[in-house]
Design an enzyme around this catalytic site. Structure first.
Site, PDB file in Angstrom:
ATOM      1  N   SER A 229      97.435 -36.487  -4.784  1.00  0.00           N
ATOM      2  CA  SER A 229      98.159 -35.226  -4.845  1.00  0.00           C
ATOM      3  C   SER A 229      98.136 -34.573  -3.475  1.00  0.00           C
ATOM      4  O   SER A 229      97.069 -34.394  -2.887  1.00  0.00           O
ATOM      5  CB  SER A 229      97.517 -34.290  -5.872  1.00  0.00           C
ATOM      6  OG  SER A 229      98.036 -32.991  -5.739  1.00  0.00           O
TER       7      SER A 229
ATOM      8  N   HIS B  98     101.837 -37.855  -5.239  1.00  0.00           N
ATOM      9  CA  HIS B  98     101.979 -36.927  -6.354  1.00  0.00           C
ATOM     10  C   HIS B  98     102.290 -35.540  -5.804  1.00  0.00           C
ATOM     11  O   HIS B  98     101.510 -34.980  -5.030  1.00  0.00           O
ATOM     12  CB  HIS B  98     100.667 -36.918  -7.151  1.00  0.00           C
ATOM     13  CG  HIS B  98     100.723 -36.149  -8.433  1.00  0.00           C
ATOM     14  ND1 HIS B  98     101.174 -36.704  -9.608  1.00  0.00           N
ATOM     15  CD2 HIS B  98     100.364 -34.873  -8.720  1.00  0.00           C
ATOM     16  CE1 HIS B  98     101.077 -35.804 -10.577  1.00  0.00           C
ATOM     17  NE2 HIS B  98     100.595 -34.680 -10.058  1.00  0.00           N
TER      18      HIS B  98
ATOM     19  N   ASP C 235     103.038 -31.669  -6.677  1.00  0.00           N
ATOM     20  CA  ASP C 235     102.909 -30.639  -7.707  1.00  0.00           C
ATOM     21  C   ASP C 235     103.893 -29.498  -7.452  1.00  0.00           C
ATOM     22  O   ASP C 235     103.906 -28.913  -6.365  1.00  0.00           O
ATOM     23  CB  ASP C 235     101.488 -30.077  -7.717  1.00  0.00           C
ATOM     24  CG  ASP C 235     100.475 -31.096  -8.203  1.00  0.00           C
ATOM     25  OD1 ASP C 235     100.672 -31.618  -9.315  1.00  0.00           O
ATOM     26  OD2 ASP C 235      99.499 -31.363  -7.483  1.00  0.00           O
TER      27      ASP C 235
ATOM     28  N   MET D 233     104.894 -25.781  -8.921  1.00  0.00           N
ATOM     29  CA  MET D 233     104.405 -24.706  -9.787  1.00  0.00           C
ATOM     30  C   MET D 233     105.259 -23.455  -9.586  1.00  0.00           C
ATOM     31  O   MET D 233     105.646 -23.133  -8.462  1.00  0.00           O
ATOM     32  CB  MET D 233     102.947 -24.382  -9.461  1.00  0.00           C
ATOM     33  CG  MET D 233     102.021 -25.585  -9.460  1.00  0.00           C
ATOM     34  SD  MET D 233     100.313 -25.089  -9.170  1.00  0.00           S
ATOM     35  CE  MET D 233      99.640 -26.625  -8.515  1.00  0.00           C
TER      36      MET D 233
ATOM     37  N   HIS E 224     105.406 -33.609 -10.363  1.00  0.00           N
ATOM     38  CA  HIS E 224     104.726 -33.044 -11.532  1.00  0.00           C
ATOM     39  C   HIS E 224     105.186 -31.609 -11.673  1.00  0.00           C
ATOM     40  O   HIS E 224     104.765 -30.737 -10.928  1.00  0.00           O
ATOM     41  CB  HIS E 224     103.209 -33.134 -11.350  1.00  0.00           C
ATOM     42  CG  HIS E 224     102.440 -32.562 -12.497  1.00  0.00           C
ATOM     43  ND1 HIS E 224     101.077 -32.367 -12.442  1.00  0.00           N
ATOM     44  CD2 HIS E 224     102.823 -32.131 -13.732  1.00  0.00           C
ATOM     45  CE1 HIS E 224     100.662 -31.850 -13.583  1.00  0.00           C
ATOM     46  NE2 HIS E 224     101.706 -31.690 -14.375  1.00  0.00           N
TER      47      HIS E 224
ATOM     48  N   MET F  61     105.068 -28.313 -13.166  1.00  0.00           N
ATOM     49  CA  MET F  61     104.308 -27.329 -13.938  1.00  0.00           C
ATOM     50  C   MET F  61     105.124 -26.038 -13.934  1.00  0.00           C
ATOM     51  O   MET F  61     104.768 -25.041 -13.304  1.00  0.00           O
ATOM     52  CB  MET F  61     102.924 -27.141 -13.321  1.00  0.00           C
ATOM     53  CG  MET F  61     102.040 -28.357 -13.506  1.00  0.00           C
ATOM     54  SD  MET F  61     100.462 -28.218 -12.653  1.00  0.00           S
ATOM     55  CE  MET F  61     100.913 -28.972 -11.069  1.00  0.00           C
TER      56      MET F  61
ATOM     57  N   MET G 289      96.328 -34.303 -18.745  1.00  0.00           N
ATOM     58  CA  MET G 289      95.675 -33.434 -17.769  1.00  0.00           C
ATOM     59  C   MET G 289      94.175 -33.396 -18.052  1.00  0.00           C
ATOM     60  O   MET G 289      93.753 -33.137 -19.171  1.00  0.00           O
ATOM     61  CB  MET G 289      96.253 -32.019 -17.840  1.00  0.00           C
ATOM     62  CG  MET G 289      97.684 -31.886 -17.335  1.00  0.00           C
ATOM     63  SD  MET G 289      97.852 -32.276 -15.570  1.00  0.00           S
ATOM     64  CE  MET G 289      96.772 -31.057 -14.812  1.00  0.00           C
TER      65      MET G 289
ATOM     66  N   GLY H 188      97.324 -25.986 -12.614  1.00  0.00           N
ATOM     67  CA  GLY H 188      97.578 -24.795 -11.830  1.00  0.00           C
ATOM     68  C   GLY H 188      96.855 -24.732 -10.501  1.00  0.00           C
ATOM     69  O   GLY H 188      97.355 -24.141  -9.559  1.00  0.00           O
ATOM     70  N   PHE H 189      95.688 -25.365 -10.410  1.00  0.00           N
ATOM     71  CA  PHE H 189      94.915 -25.294  -9.172  1.00  0.00           C
ATOM     72  C   PHE H 189      94.224 -26.625  -8.904  1.00  0.00           C
ATOM     73  O   PHE H 189      93.759 -27.297  -9.831  1.00  0.00           O
ATOM     74  CB  PHE H 189      93.856 -24.183  -9.252  1.00  0.00           C
ATOM     75  CG  PHE H 189      94.437 -22.802  -9.334  1.00  0.00           C
ATOM     76  CD1 PHE H 189      94.773 -22.104  -8.182  1.00  0.00           C
ATOM     77  CD2 PHE H 189      94.682 -22.213 -10.570  1.00  0.00           C
ATOM     78  CE1 PHE H 189      95.335 -20.834  -8.270  1.00  0.00           C
ATOM     79  CE2 PHE H 189      95.240 -20.947 -10.651  1.00  0.00           C
ATOM     80  CZ  PHE H 189      95.564 -20.260  -9.503  1.00  0.00           C
ATOM     81  N   GLY H 190      94.122 -26.993  -7.619  1.00  0.00           N
ATOM     82  CA  GLY H 190      93.372 -28.178  -7.227  1.00  0.00           C
ATOM     83  C   GLY H 190      91.888 -27.866  -7.134  1.00  0.00           C
ATOM     84  O   GLY H 190      91.470 -26.707  -7.132  1.00  0.00           O
ATOM     85  N   GLY H 191      91.074 -28.919  -7.053  1.00  0.00           N
ATOM     86  CA  GLY H 191      89.644 -28.749  -6.826  1.00  0.00           C
ATOM     87  C   GLY H 191      88.821 -28.436  -8.055  1.00  0.00           C
ATOM     88  O   GLY H 191      87.640 -28.097  -7.939  1.00  0.00           O
TER      89      GLY H 191
ATOM     90  N   ASP I 192      95.082 -36.492 -14.244  1.00  0.00           N
ATOM     91  CA  ASP I 192      95.238 -35.596 -13.102  1.00  0.00           C
ATOM     92  C   ASP I 192      94.246 -34.450 -13.245  1.00  0.00           C
ATOM     93  O   ASP I 192      94.304 -33.690 -14.215  1.00  0.00           O
ATOM     94  CB  ASP I 192      96.673 -35.062 -13.074  1.00  0.00           C
ATOM     95  CG  ASP I 192      96.933 -34.114 -11.910  1.00  0.00           C
ATOM     96  OD1 ASP I 192      96.033 -33.922 -11.079  1.00  0.00           O
ATOM     97  OD2 ASP I 192      98.056 -33.573 -11.850  1.00  0.00           O
ATOM     98  N   GLY I 193      93.333 -34.343 -12.253  1.00  0.00           N
ATOM     99  CA  GLY I 193      92.380 -33.245 -12.242  1.00  0.00           C
ATOM    100  C   GLY I 193      90.949 -33.718 -12.146  1.00  0.00           C
ATOM    101  O   GLY I 193      90.447 -34.358 -13.066  1.00  0.00           O
ATOM    102  N   GLY I 194      90.315 -33.448 -11.019  1.00  0.00           N
ATOM    103  CA  GLY I 194      88.916 -33.803 -10.857  1.00  0.00           C
ATOM    104  C   GLY I 194      88.643 -35.287 -10.732  1.00  0.00           C
ATOM    105  O   GLY I 194      87.506 -35.732 -10.943  1.00  0.00           O
TER     106      GLY I 194
ATOM    107  N   GLY J 232      93.351 -35.665  -5.547  1.00  0.00           N
ATOM    108  CA  GLY J 232      93.760 -34.791  -4.453  1.00  0.00           C
ATOM    109  C   GLY J 232      92.657 -34.570  -3.448  1.00  0.00           C
ATOM    110  O   GLY J 232      92.640 -35.163  -2.366  1.00  0.00           O
ATOM    111  N   SER J 233      91.695 -33.730  -3.801  1.00  0.00           N
ATOM    112  CA  SER J 233      90.586 -33.409  -2.902  1.00  0.00           C
ATOM    113  C   SER J 233      89.825 -34.656  -2.484  1.00  0.00           C
ATOM    114  O   SER J 233      89.431 -34.793  -1.323  1.00  0.00           O
ATOM    115  CB  SER J 233      89.625 -32.427  -3.587  1.00  0.00           C
ATOM    116  OG  SER J 233      90.285 -31.245  -3.957  1.00  0.00           O
TER     117      SER J 233
END
Length: 219
Positions: A8, A31, A33, A35, A64, A66, A135, A140-143, A173-175, A195-196
């Site tokens: 991401s 990816h 995002d 929003m 993606h 959102m 998800m 809504g937010f990365g990290g 997607d996420g973490g 992402g991170s």
């Protein structure tokens, strides 16, 4: 199945977008995002940045969305040149109609589910999609930290796909990181948005390679 890594770009340095896209040239997808500050409490990566990312990317791009009203906007992102467009089940008015429209445009159609949205209402519709995005954080937010409570839903989704004899990917997607990707792969995912973990690594290329290796070992 092959493990796919889709970094991401939400965590990249947008002042050097071309260089950042070059860092992930070993990935399977980029990816992106989108929003709207309505469907999720954040505003990020509108059409101009999305188009710039596509032009700079050396790999196919996955949008993606959102956003509210994906029935109206998803085809617009398909026309931009995205290889895959993901819209949320919670926002789409006519998900099957929209998926068919995207597929007619030769774009992969992907349905996203928030952590609290069950897969069961969509099991009979799985054949209409190329991918289900589960998800693993609230969008809504990365990290954010990976939510293990989503793992049983990934497993149920994979079983439903296999029982129906379908070729549908499961994206998470996420973490996603070295610490969590093995659990997601073992549960049944095959496309991993990180992402991170990628953009904060000293060597993004090496991180993508390691994430792919870890996931592949548990699929």
């Amino acid at each position: 199945m092959t493990a796919l890594i889709s970094p991401s770009i939400l965590n990249c340095d947008f002042t050097h977008l071309a260089d950042e896209m070059d860092k992930i040239s070993s990935a399977d997808y980029a990816h992106i995002d989108i929003m709207d500050n309505h469907f999720v409490p954040n505003l990020a990566l509108g059409a101009p940045i999305a188009e710039a990312a596509i032009k700079a990317s050396l790999v196919p791009c996955d949008a993606h969305l959102m956003i509210e009203q994906p029935d109206r906007w998803a085809p617009v992102y398909a026309e931009m040149g995205f290889a895959s467009v993901t819209f949320h089940a919670e926002a789409a008015m006519a998900p099957v109609k929209l998926a068919r429209e995207l597929r007619a445009m030769k774009v992969r159609a992907s349905l996203a589910l928030r952590p609290g949205t069950p897969i069961e209402p969509y099991i009979d519709l799985l054949g209409e999609f190329d991918q289900i995005l589960v998800m693993t954080v609230e969008p809504g937010f990365g990290g954010q930290s990976f939510l293990d409570l989503t793992l049983p839903k990934i497993t149920r989704t994979r079983k439903a796909i296999e029982d129906a004899g379908l070729d549908v990917w499961i994206q998470v997607d996420g973490g996603v990181s070295r610490e969590t990707i093995e659990r997601a792969a073992a549960a049944g995912a095959n496309n991993f948005v990180a992402g991170s973990a990628v953009f904060k690594a000293e060597d993004a290329y090496a991180e993508i390679t390691e994430l792919r290796r870890l996931a592949s070992a548990h699929m």
